[in-house]
Design a protein around this motif. Structure first.
Motif, PDB file in Angstrom:
ATOM      1  N   LEU A 148      -0.620  14.643   6.721  1.00 18.29           N
ATOM      2  CA  LEU A 148      -0.526  15.109   8.273  1.00 18.29           C
ATOM      3  C   LEU A 148      -0.654  16.364   8.251  1.00 18.29           C
TER       4      LEU A 148
ATOM      5  N   ILE B 284       7.487  16.840   4.190  1.00 19.91           N
ATOM      6  CA  ILE B 284       7.216  16.078   4.769  1.00 19.91           C
ATOM      7  C   ILE B 284       6.049  15.497   4.531  1.00 19.91           C
TER       8      ILE B 284
ATOM      9  N   ASP C  34       8.241   6.704   3.586  1.00 20.00           N
ATOM     10  CA  ASP C  34       8.789   5.394   4.367  1.00 20.00           C
ATOM     11  C   ASP C  34       9.407   4.743   3.261  1.00 20.00           C
TER      12      ASP C  34
ATOM     13  N   LEU D  73      -3.696   4.892  -2.637  1.00 21.33           N
ATOM     14  CA  LEU D  73      -4.586   4.927  -1.921  1.00 21.33           C
ATOM     15  C   LEU D  73      -5.537   6.379  -2.015  1.00 21.33           C
TER      16      LEU D  73
ATOM     17  N   ILE E 269       0.765  -1.018  -0.054  1.00 24.18           N
ATOM     18  CA  ILE E 269      -0.455   0.489  -0.192  1.00 24.18           C
ATOM     19  C   ILE E 269       1.066   0.943  -0.411  1.00 24.18           C
ATOM     20  N   TRP E 270       0.461   1.787  -0.470  1.00 22.62           N
ATOM     21  CA  TRP E 270       1.257   3.384  -0.970  1.00 22.62           C
ATOM     22  C   TRP E 270       0.149   4.849  -0.494  1.00 22.62           C
TER      23      TRP E 270
ATOM     24  N   ASP F 209      14.487  15.321  11.874  1.00 20.20           N
ATOM     25  CA  ASP F 209      14.888  13.783  12.677  1.00 20.20           C
ATOM     26  C   ASP F 209      14.018  13.243  13.476  1.00 20.20           C
TER      27      ASP F 209
HETATM   28  C1  FAD Z   1      13.516  12.636   7.193  1.00 16.88           C
HETATM   29  C2  FAD Z   1      12.777  12.575   7.295  1.00 16.88           C
HETATM   30  C3  FAD Z   1      12.367  12.775   8.818  1.00 16.88           C
HETATM   31  C4  FAD Z   1      11.342  12.318   9.280  1.00 16.88           C
HETATM   32  N1  FAD Z   1      11.285  12.332  10.896  1.00 16.88           N
HETATM   33  C5  FAD Z   1      10.088  11.914  11.279  1.00 16.88           C
HETATM   34  C6  FAD Z   1       9.992  12.208  12.847  1.00 16.88           C
HETATM   35  O1  FAD Z   1      10.633  12.967  13.528  1.00 16.88           O
HETATM   36  N2  FAD Z   1       8.622  11.147  13.450  1.00 16.88           N
HETATM   37  C7  FAD Z   1       7.920  10.113  12.848  1.00 16.88           C
HETATM   38  O2  FAD Z   1       7.455   9.906  13.606  1.00 16.88           O
HETATM   39  N3  FAD Z   1       8.586  10.151  11.251  1.00 16.88           N
HETATM   40  C8  FAD Z   1       9.188  10.884  11.179  1.00 16.88           C
HETATM   41  N4  FAD Z   1       9.069  10.522   9.464  1.00 16.88           N
HETATM   42  C9  FAD Z   1       8.512   9.342   8.962  1.00 16.88           C
HETATM   43  C10 FAD Z   1       7.666  10.274   8.419  1.00 16.88           C
HETATM   44  O3  FAD Z   1       6.411  11.078   8.800  1.00 16.88           O
HETATM   45  C11 FAD Z   1       6.980   9.013   7.694  1.00 16.88           C
HETATM   46  O4  FAD Z   1       7.225   8.317   5.959  1.00 16.88           O
HETATM   47  C12 FAD Z   1       5.500   8.356   6.729  1.00 16.88           C
HETATM   48  O5  FAD Z   1       4.852   9.605   8.280  1.00 16.88           O
HETATM   49  C13 FAD Z   1       4.450   7.963   6.267  1.00 16.88           C
HETATM   50  O6  FAD Z   1       3.554   8.119   5.939  1.00 16.88           O
HETATM   51  P1  FAD Z   1       3.053   8.026   4.435  1.00 16.88           P
HETATM   52  O7  FAD Z   1       1.949   7.944   4.208  1.00 16.88           O
HETATM   53  O8  FAD Z   1       4.673   8.587   3.185  1.00 16.88           O
HETATM   54  O9  FAD Z   1       3.827   6.368   4.632  1.00 16.88           O
HETATM   55  P2  FAD Z   1       3.693   5.264   2.697  1.00 16.88           P
HETATM   56  O10 FAD Z   1       5.613   5.482   3.352  1.00 16.88           O
HETATM   57  O11 FAD Z   1       2.718   5.249   2.340  1.00 16.88           O
HETATM   58  O12 FAD Z   1       3.875   3.665   4.073  1.00 16.88           O
HETATM   59  C14 FAD Z   1       4.571   3.639   5.037  1.00 16.88           C
HETATM   60  C15 FAD Z   1       3.897   2.596   5.546  1.00 16.88           C
HETATM   61  O13 FAD Z   1       2.794   2.310   5.708  1.00 16.88           O
HETATM   62  C16 FAD Z   1       2.008   1.130   4.873  1.00 16.88           C
HETATM   63  N5  FAD Z   1       0.518   2.131   5.055  1.00 16.88           N
HETATM   64  C17 FAD Z   1       0.192   3.012   4.497  1.00 16.88           C
HETATM   65  N6  FAD Z   1      -1.000   3.318   4.539  1.00 16.88           N
HETATM   66  C18 FAD Z   1      -1.395   2.534   4.913  1.00 16.88           C
HETATM   67  C19 FAD Z   1      -3.099   1.869   5.338  1.00 16.88           C
HETATM   68  N7  FAD Z   1      -3.968   3.254   5.583  1.00 16.88           N
HETATM   69  N8  FAD Z   1      -3.121   1.022   5.732  1.00 16.88           N
HETATM   70  C20 FAD Z   1      -2.407   0.210   5.488  1.00 16.88           C
HETATM   71  N9  FAD Z   1      -1.268  -0.074   5.523  1.00 16.88           N
HETATM   72  C21 FAD Z   1      -0.653   1.206   4.890  1.00 16.88           C
HETATM   73  C22 FAD Z   1       3.353   1.605   3.541  1.00 16.88           C
HETATM   74  O14 FAD Z   1       2.733   0.042   2.954  1.00 16.88           O
HETATM   75  C23 FAD Z   1       3.649   0.986   3.787  1.00 16.88           C
HETATM   76  O15 FAD Z   1       4.742  -0.238   4.625  1.00 16.88           O
HETATM   77  C24 FAD Z   1      10.282  10.732   8.724  1.00 16.88           C
HETATM   78  C25 FAD Z   1      10.565  10.650   7.510  1.00 16.88           C
HETATM   79  C26 FAD Z   1      11.877  11.508   6.739  1.00 16.88           C
HETATM   80  C27 FAD Z   1      11.669  11.025   5.568  1.00 16.88           C
END
Ligand code: FAD
Ligand code: SF4
Length: 328
Positions: A77, A105, A34, A52, A28-29, A232
Protein backbone atom coordinates in the motif's frame (compact mmCIF):
# COMPACT_ATOMS: atom_id res chain seq x y z
CA UNK A 1 -0.56 -14.43 21.80
CA UNK A 2 1.29 -17.30 20.15
CA UNK A 3 0.56 -18.56 16.66
CA UNK A 4 -0.98 -21.96 15.90
CA UNK A 5 1.31 -24.48 14.19
CA UNK A 6 1.50 -24.10 10.40
CA UNK A 7 3.81 -24.82 7.48
CA UNK A 8 5.06 -21.85 5.44
CA UNK A 9 5.21 -22.44 1.69
CA UNK A 10 6.90 -20.12 -0.80
CA UNK A 11 5.86 -21.02 -4.36
CA UNK A 12 7.75 -19.39 -7.23
CA UNK A 13 4.79 -18.90 -9.57
CA UNK A 14 1.07 -18.15 -9.39
CA UNK A 15 0.36 -21.54 -11.01
CA UNK A 16 2.35 -23.33 -8.33
CA UNK A 17 0.64 -21.31 -5.58
CA UNK A 18 -2.76 -22.20 -6.95
CA UNK A 19 -1.78 -25.91 -7.19
CA UNK A 20 -0.54 -25.92 -3.59
CA UNK A 21 -3.79 -24.33 -2.44
CA UNK A 22 -5.79 -26.92 -4.40
CA UNK A 23 -3.77 -29.87 -3.09
CA UNK A 24 -3.10 -28.86 0.50
CA UNK A 25 -5.59 -26.13 1.30
CA UNK A 26 -4.37 -23.31 3.53
CA UNK A 27 -4.43 -19.53 3.27
CA UNK A 28 -2.76 -17.03 0.99
CA UNK A 29 -0.34 -14.70 2.76
CA UNK A 30 -0.04 -11.21 1.24
CA UNK A 31 1.50 -8.87 3.80
CA UNK A 32 0.00 -10.95 6.61
CA UNK A 33 -1.17 -7.91 8.57
CA UNK A 34 -4.79 -9.10 8.84
CA UNK A 35 -4.21 -12.85 8.66
CA UNK A 36 -1.60 -12.76 11.41
CA UNK A 37 -3.97 -11.21 13.94
CA UNK A 38 -6.77 -13.64 12.95
CA UNK A 39 -4.35 -16.54 13.47
CA UNK A 40 -3.20 -15.19 16.83
CA UNK A 41 -6.83 -15.08 17.91
CA UNK A 42 -7.30 -18.63 16.52
CA UNK A 43 -10.02 -17.31 14.22
CA UNK A 44 -7.96 -18.74 11.37
CA UNK A 45 -6.00 -21.97 11.87
CA UNK A 46 -4.55 -22.83 8.44
CA UNK A 47 -2.16 -25.79 8.36
CA UNK A 48 -0.43 -24.23 5.35
CA UNK A 49 0.43 -20.63 4.61
CA UNK A 50 1.03 -19.96 0.92
CA UNK A 51 3.11 -16.79 0.65
CA UNK A 52 2.99 -14.68 -2.50
CA UNK A 53 6.33 -13.08 -1.55
CA UNK A 54 8.62 -15.18 -3.77
CA UNK A 55 6.49 -14.92 -6.92
CA UNK A 56 7.99 -12.45 -9.40
CA UNK A 57 5.75 -9.99 -11.24
CA UNK A 58 3.00 -9.46 -8.67
CA UNK A 59 4.25 -6.12 -7.38
CA UNK A 60 4.08 -3.37 -9.99
CA UNK A 61 2.35 -0.12 -10.91
CA UNK A 62 1.98 0.66 -14.62
CA UNK A 63 0.05 3.36 -16.40
CA UNK A 64 -0.41 2.95 -20.12
CA UNK A 65 -2.30 5.60 -22.07
CA UNK A 66 -5.50 4.15 -23.50
CA UNK A 67 -5.30 1.06 -21.26
CA UNK A 68 -5.46 2.54 -17.77
CA UNK A 69 -3.63 2.01 -14.51
CA UNK A 70 -2.58 -1.54 -13.59
CA UNK A 71 -1.47 -2.44 -10.09
CA UNK A 72 -0.13 -5.85 -9.05
CA UNK A 73 -2.03 -7.42 -6.15
CA UNK A 74 1.17 -7.91 -4.12
CA UNK A 75 2.12 -4.21 -4.35
CA UNK A 76 2.54 -2.71 -0.86
CA UNK A 77 0.00 0.00 0.00
CA UNK A 78 2.88 2.40 0.79
CA UNK A 79 4.25 2.07 -2.77
CA UNK A 80 0.80 2.78 -4.24
CA UNK A 81 0.09 5.96 -2.30
CA UNK A 82 3.56 7.35 -3.04
CA UNK A 83 3.54 6.42 -6.75
CA UNK A 84 3.61 9.37 -9.15
CA UNK A 85 1.50 7.40 -11.67
CA UNK A 86 -1.21 6.79 -9.05
CA UNK A 87 -1.09 10.39 -7.83
CA UNK A 88 -1.46 11.67 -11.40
CA UNK A 89 -4.05 9.20 -12.71
CA UNK A 90 -6.08 8.28 -9.61
CA UNK A 91 -5.19 10.67 -6.77
CA UNK A 92 -8.37 9.70 -4.89
CA UNK A 93 -7.02 6.15 -4.51
CA UNK A 94 -3.70 7.47 -3.21
CA UNK A 95 -5.56 9.64 -0.69
CA UNK A 96 -7.74 6.74 0.49
CA UNK A 97 -4.63 4.60 1.03
CA UNK A 98 -2.78 7.36 2.91
CA UNK A 99 -5.48 7.09 5.59
CA UNK A 100 -4.97 3.37 6.19
CA UNK A 101 -3.48 2.31 9.53
CA UNK A 102 0.15 3.51 9.85
CA UNK A 103 3.30 3.73 7.68
CA UNK A 104 4.59 0.43 9.10
CA UNK A 105 1.36 -1.41 8.24
CA UNK A 106 1.15 0.23 4.80
CA UNK A 107 4.72 -0.96 4.11
CA UNK A 108 3.74 -4.58 4.75
CA UNK A 109 0.08 -4.67 3.67
CA UNK A 110 -0.70 -5.38 0.02
CA UNK A 111 -3.49 -4.18 -2.25
CA UNK A 112 -4.81 -7.76 -2.70
CA UNK A 113 -5.00 -8.25 1.07
CA UNK A 114 -6.81 -4.95 1.57
CA UNK A 115 -9.53 -5.61 -0.99
CA UNK A 116 -10.02 -9.07 0.56
CA UNK A 117 -10.00 -7.83 4.16
CA UNK A 118 -12.33 -9.74 6.47
CA UNK A 119 -15.20 -7.80 8.06
CA UNK A 120 -14.81 -6.76 11.68
CA UNK A 121 -17.07 -7.15 14.73
CA UNK A 122 -16.34 -6.80 18.44
CA UNK A 123 -18.22 -10.04 19.15
CA UNK A 124 -15.99 -11.98 16.79
CA UNK A 125 -12.55 -10.33 16.65
CA UNK A 126 -11.62 -11.46 20.13
CA UNK A 127 -9.25 -13.84 21.90
CA UNK A 128 -10.17 -17.56 22.20
CA UNK A 129 -10.66 -17.03 25.97
CA UNK A 130 -13.19 -14.25 25.35
CA UNK A 131 -15.07 -16.24 22.71
CA UNK A 132 -15.11 -19.48 24.74
CA UNK A 133 -16.24 -17.77 27.93
CA UNK A 134 -19.62 -16.82 26.49
CA UNK A 135 -22.09 -17.63 23.78
CA UNK A 136 -20.58 -18.05 20.31
CA UNK A 137 -21.99 -15.86 17.58
CA UNK A 138 -22.98 -17.09 14.14
CA UNK A 139 -19.64 -16.26 12.51
CA UNK A 140 -17.81 -18.09 15.32
CA UNK A 141 -19.97 -21.21 14.84
CA UNK A 142 -22.95 -20.34 17.06
CA UNK A 143 -26.66 -20.21 16.22
CA UNK A 144 -27.40 -16.53 16.10
CA UNK A 145 -25.90 -13.11 15.68
CA UNK A 146 -25.12 -11.53 19.04
CA UNK A 147 -24.83 -8.00 17.67
CA UNK A 148 -28.34 -8.14 16.23
CA UNK A 149 -29.99 -10.70 18.49
CA UNK A 150 -32.20 -13.34 16.96
CA UNK A 151 -30.88 -12.82 13.41
CA UNK A 152 -29.48 -15.74 11.44
CA UNK A 153 -27.32 -13.47 9.32
CA UNK A 154 -23.98 -11.78 10.08
CA UNK A 155 -23.88 -7.96 9.98
CA UNK A 156 -20.15 -7.39 10.58
CA UNK A 157 -19.25 -4.23 8.68
CA UNK A 158 -16.91 -3.65 5.78
CA UNK A 159 -13.90 -1.49 6.71
CA UNK A 160 -11.33 -1.60 3.91
CA UNK A 161 -10.53 1.85 2.50
CA UNK A 162 -9.41 0.75 -0.96
CA UNK A 163 -12.60 -1.14 -1.92
CA UNK A 164 -15.04 1.84 -2.00
CA UNK A 165 -12.42 3.90 -3.87
CA UNK A 166 -11.83 1.15 -6.45
CA UNK A 167 -15.56 0.51 -6.97
CA UNK A 168 -16.16 4.23 -7.55
CA UNK A 169 -13.36 4.09 -10.15
CA UNK A 170 -14.95 1.08 -11.92
CA UNK A 171 -11.88 -1.12 -11.27
CA UNK A 172 -11.61 -4.72 -12.42
CA UNK A 173 -9.59 -7.46 -10.81
CA UNK A 174 -7.80 -10.41 -12.37
CA UNK A 175 -8.34 -13.69 -10.54
CA UNK A 176 -6.20 -16.74 -11.30
CA UNK A 177 -7.07 -20.34 -10.47
CA UNK A 178 -4.65 -22.94 -11.84
CA UNK A 179 -4.49 -22.28 -15.60
CA UNK A 180 -7.74 -20.30 -15.63
CA UNK A 181 -7.93 -16.54 -15.41
CA UNK A 182 -10.97 -14.32 -15.13
CA UNK A 183 -11.52 -10.59 -14.93
CA UNK A 184 -14.39 -9.25 -12.88
CA UNK A 185 -15.68 -5.90 -11.81
CA UNK A 186 -14.47 -5.45 -8.27
CA UNK A 187 -17.97 -4.89 -6.89
CA UNK A 188 -18.83 -8.46 -7.95
CA UNK A 189 -16.27 -9.66 -5.41
CA UNK A 190 -18.43 -8.80 -2.42
CA UNK A 191 -21.23 -11.05 -1.19
CA UNK A 192 -22.90 -8.72 1.31
CA UNK A 193 -22.59 -11.47 3.95
CA UNK A 194 -20.59 -10.49 7.03
CA UNK A 195 -19.35 -14.01 7.74
CA UNK A 196 -18.20 -14.67 4.14
CA UNK A 197 -17.65 -11.21 2.67
CA UNK A 198 -15.66 -12.15 -0.45
CA UNK A 199 -16.84 -14.26 -3.33
CA UNK A 200 -13.56 -16.03 -4.07
CA UNK A 201 -12.51 -19.68 -3.80
CA UNK A 202 -9.69 -20.66 -1.44
CA UNK A 203 -7.41 -21.53 -4.39
CA UNK A 204 -8.16 -18.36 -6.38
CA UNK A 205 -5.47 -15.69 -6.33
CA UNK A 206 -6.07 -12.03 -7.12
CA UNK A 207 -3.11 -11.03 -9.26
CA UNK A 208 -3.92 -7.59 -10.61
CA UNK A 209 -6.22 -4.58 -10.32
CA UNK A 210 -7.02 -2.49 -13.42
CA UNK A 211 -8.45 1.01 -13.27
CA UNK A 212 -9.72 1.68 -16.80
CA UNK A 213 -8.55 4.69 -18.82
CA UNK A 214 -12.08 6.15 -18.61
CA UNK A 215 -11.62 6.47 -14.82
CA UNK A 216 -8.14 7.94 -14.92
CA UNK A 217 -7.99 11.65 -14.10
CA UNK A 218 -11.72 11.86 -13.24
CA UNK A 219 -12.62 14.24 -10.46
CA UNK A 220 -12.99 12.17 -7.34
CA UNK A 221 -12.87 12.53 -3.57
CA UNK A 222 -12.58 10.15 -0.61
CA UNK A 223 -13.81 11.01 2.85
CA UNK A 224 -13.82 8.98 6.04
CA UNK A 225 -14.57 9.40 9.71
CA UNK A 226 -12.66 7.38 12.31
CA UNK A 227 -12.33 7.68 16.07
CA UNK A 228 -8.60 8.36 15.79
CA UNK A 229 -6.74 9.95 12.90
CA UNK A 230 -4.25 7.09 12.58
CA UNK A 231 -4.17 3.32 13.18
CA UNK A 232 -7.92 3.11 13.12
CA UNK A 233 -10.47 1.60 10.77
CA UNK A 234 -13.03 4.00 9.30
CA UNK A 235 -16.36 4.21 11.13
CA UNK A 236 -17.94 5.48 7.91
CA UNK A 237 -16.31 6.27 4.57
CA UNK A 238 -17.35 7.40 1.13
CA UNK A 239 -15.75 7.51 -2.30
CA UNK A 240 -17.28 9.79 -4.93
CA UNK A 241 -16.22 9.90 -8.57
CA UNK A 242 -17.57 12.46 -11.03
CA UNK A 243 -17.47 11.42 -14.68
CA UNK A 244 -18.31 14.40 -16.86
CA UNK A 245 -18.93 14.16 -20.56
CA UNK A 246 -20.14 16.91 -22.90
CA UNK A 247 -23.73 15.69 -22.48
CA UNK A 248 -24.03 14.79 -18.84
CA UNK A 249 -22.19 14.35 -15.60
CA UNK A 250 -22.44 11.02 -13.86
CA UNK A 251 -21.60 10.31 -10.28
CA UNK A 252 -20.55 7.07 -8.68
CA UNK A 253 -20.91 7.06 -4.89
CA UNK A 254 -19.77 4.15 -2.72
CA UNK A 255 -20.04 3.98 1.08
CA UNK A 256 -18.00 1.86 3.49
CA UNK A 257 -18.70 0.99 7.13
CA UNK A 258 -22.46 0.83 6.63
CA UNK A 259 -22.96 -2.76 5.47
CA UNK A 260 -21.05 -6.06 5.25
CA UNK A 261 -19.98 -4.94 1.74
CA UNK A 262 -19.08 -1.59 0.23
CA UNK A 263 -22.42 -0.10 -0.82
CA UNK A 264 -23.07 1.76 -4.07
CA UNK A 265 -25.65 4.51 -3.47
CA UNK A 266 -27.59 4.33 -6.72
CA UNK A 267 -30.59 6.41 -5.64
CA UNK A 268 -28.32 9.22 -4.45
CA UNK A 269 -26.39 9.06 -7.72
CA UNK A 270 -29.67 9.33 -9.69
CA UNK A 271 -30.53 12.53 -7.85
CA UNK A 272 -27.33 14.15 -9.11
CA UNK A 273 -26.91 12.77 -12.59
CA UNK A 274 -27.44 15.33 -15.35
CA UNK A 275 -27.95 18.16 -12.84
CA UNK A 276 -25.94 21.29 -12.18
CA UNK A 277 -24.45 20.74 -8.77
CA UNK A 278 -24.64 23.47 -6.16
CA UNK A 279 -24.50 23.51 -2.36
CA UNK A 280 -28.23 22.91 -2.04
CA UNK A 281 -28.23 19.84 -4.27
CA UNK A 282 -25.12 18.47 -2.54
CA UNK A 283 -26.94 18.85 0.81
CA UNK A 284 -29.99 17.04 -0.58
CA UNK A 285 -27.73 14.27 -1.86
CA UNK A 286 -26.17 13.92 1.61
CA UNK A 287 -29.64 13.55 3.13
CA UNK A 288 -30.60 11.06 0.40
CA UNK A 289 -27.47 9.00 1.11
CA UNK A 290 -28.34 8.88 4.82
CA UNK A 291 -31.82 7.58 3.91
CA UNK A 292 -30.52 5.17 1.30
CA UNK A 293 -28.32 3.19 3.69
CA UNK A 294 -31.37 2.58 5.92
CA UNK A 295 -30.94 1.47 9.54
CA UNK A 296 -27.32 0.37 10.02
CA UNK A 297 -26.80 -2.62 12.31
CA UNK A 298 -23.67 -1.76 14.24
CA UNK A 299 -22.66 -2.60 17.79
CA UNK A 300 -20.64 0.49 18.64
CA UNK A 301 -22.39 3.31 16.87
CA UNK A 302 -26.08 4.19 16.74
CA UNK A 303 -27.52 3.95 13.25
CA UNK A 304 -28.60 7.60 13.30
CA UNK A 305 -25.06 8.77 14.10
CA UNK A 306 -23.54 6.79 11.25
CA UNK A 307 -26.17 7.99 8.79
CA UNK A 308 -25.69 11.62 9.76
CA UNK A 309 -21.92 11.30 9.41
CA UNK A 310 -22.35 9.61 6.03
CA UNK A 311 -24.64 12.42 4.86
CA UNK A 312 -22.06 15.05 5.82
CA UNK A 313 -19.22 13.11 4.15
CA UNK A 314 -21.21 12.63 0.93
CA UNK A 315 -22.10 16.35 0.76
CA UNK A 316 -18.49 17.35 1.33
CA UNK A 317 -17.10 14.85 -1.21
CA UNK A 318 -19.57 15.94 -3.92
CA UNK A 319 -18.62 19.59 -3.44
CA UNK A 320 -14.92 18.69 -3.57
CA UNK A 321 -15.52 16.81 -6.84
CA UNK A 322 -17.27 19.68 -8.58
CA UNK A 323 -14.70 22.16 -7.31
CA UNK A 324 -11.28 20.85 -8.27
CA UNK A 325 -11.72 17.16 -7.43
CA UNK A 326 -9.36 15.18 -5.27
CA UNK A 327 -9.21 17.98 -2.71
CA UNK A 328 -8.45 17.04 0.88
C1 FAD B 1 -3.90 -1.64 13.57
C2 FAD B 1 -4.48 -1.80 12.20
C3 FAD B 1 -5.21 -0.74 11.64
C4 FAD B 1 -5.77 -0.87 10.38
N1 FAD B 1 -6.46 0.19 9.83
C5 FAD B 1 -6.98 0.06 8.58
C6 FAD B 1 -7.67 1.14 7.95
O1 FAD B 1 -7.81 2.22 8.51
N2 FAD B 1 -8.18 0.93 6.72
C7 FAD B 1 -8.04 -0.25 6.06
O2 FAD B 1 -8.50 -0.37 4.93
N3 FAD B 1 -7.38 -1.27 6.62
C8 FAD B 1 -6.85 -1.14 7.85
N4 FAD B 1 -6.18 -2.17 8.41
C9 FAD B 1 -6.15 -3.43 7.69
C10 FAD B 1 -4.92 -3.52 6.84
O3 FAD B 1 -4.96 -2.57 5.84
C11 FAD B 1 -4.99 -4.89 6.29
O4 FAD B 1 -4.50 -5.69 7.33
C12 FAD B 1 -4.19 -5.07 5.05
O5 FAD B 1 -4.62 -4.22 4.02
C13 FAD B 1 -4.30 -6.49 4.57
O6 FAD B 1 -3.30 -6.65 3.61
P1 FAD B 1 -2.26 -7.83 3.75
O7 FAD B 1 -1.51 -7.87 2.48
O8 FAD B 1 -1.48 -7.73 4.99
O9 FAD B 1 -3.30 -9.05 3.80
P2 FAD B 1 -3.15 -10.45 4.49
O10 FAD B 1 -3.31 -10.33 5.96
O11 FAD B 1 -1.95 -11.17 3.99
O12 FAD B 1 -4.44 -11.16 3.87
C14 FAD B 1 -5.74 -10.71 4.11
C15 FAD B 1 -6.71 -11.73 3.45
O13 FAD B 1 -6.60 -11.66 2.04
C16 FAD B 1 -6.17 -12.91 1.49
N5 FAD B 1 -5.25 -12.54 0.40
C17 FAD B 1 -4.19 -11.69 0.50
N6 FAD B 1 -3.69 -11.45 -0.71
C18 FAD B 1 -4.43 -12.18 -1.59
C19 FAD B 1 -4.40 -12.33 -3.01
N7 FAD B 1 -3.53 -11.69 -3.78
N8 FAD B 1 -5.32 -13.16 -3.57
C20 FAD B 1 -6.25 -13.80 -2.83
N9 FAD B 1 -6.31 -13.69 -1.48
C21 FAD B 1 -5.42 -12.87 -0.88
C22 FAD B 1 -5.54 -13.67 2.64
O14 FAD B 1 -5.61 -15.06 2.48
C23 FAD B 1 -6.40 -13.18 3.80
O15 FAD B 1 -7.61 -13.89 3.83
C24 FAD B 1 -5.60 -2.07 9.66
C25 FAD B 1 -4.87 -3.13 10.21
C26 FAD B 1 -4.32 -3.00 11.46
C27 FAD B 1 -3.53 -4.15 12.02
S1 SF4 C 1 -22.38 -9.35 13.27
FE1 SF4 C 1 -23.24 -11.00 14.54
S2 SF4 C 1 -22.69 -12.95 13.53
FE2 SF4 C 1 -21.44 -11.31 12.64
S3 SF4 C 1 -19.53 -11.37 13.75
FE3 SF4 C 1 -20.84 -9.84 14.79
S4 SF4 C 1 -21.98 -10.97 16.35
FE4 SF4 C 1 -21.05 -12.46 14.97
Amino acid sequence: MTLPHFQYLEPKSVKEASRLLQQRGGKIWGGGTDLLSLMRMRLEKPLFIVSLGAIPGLSFIRYQKGQGLRIGAFTPLASICSSSDVKEQCPMLAKAIEKIASPQIRNAATLGGNILLDTKCPYYNQSPLWIESGERCLKAGGDQCLAVRGQDSCYAVWSSDTAPALIALGARIKVTQGRQQRWLLIDRLYTGLGDRPCNIAADEIVTEVLIPESSCRVKAAYRRHSQRDVIDFPVVSVAVAHYSTKKAADFRIVAGGVDPAPKRLLRTEALLNGQTIDGNLARQAGAAAAREVGPIKDVFYPSRFKREVLGALVEDAILACVADGNAD
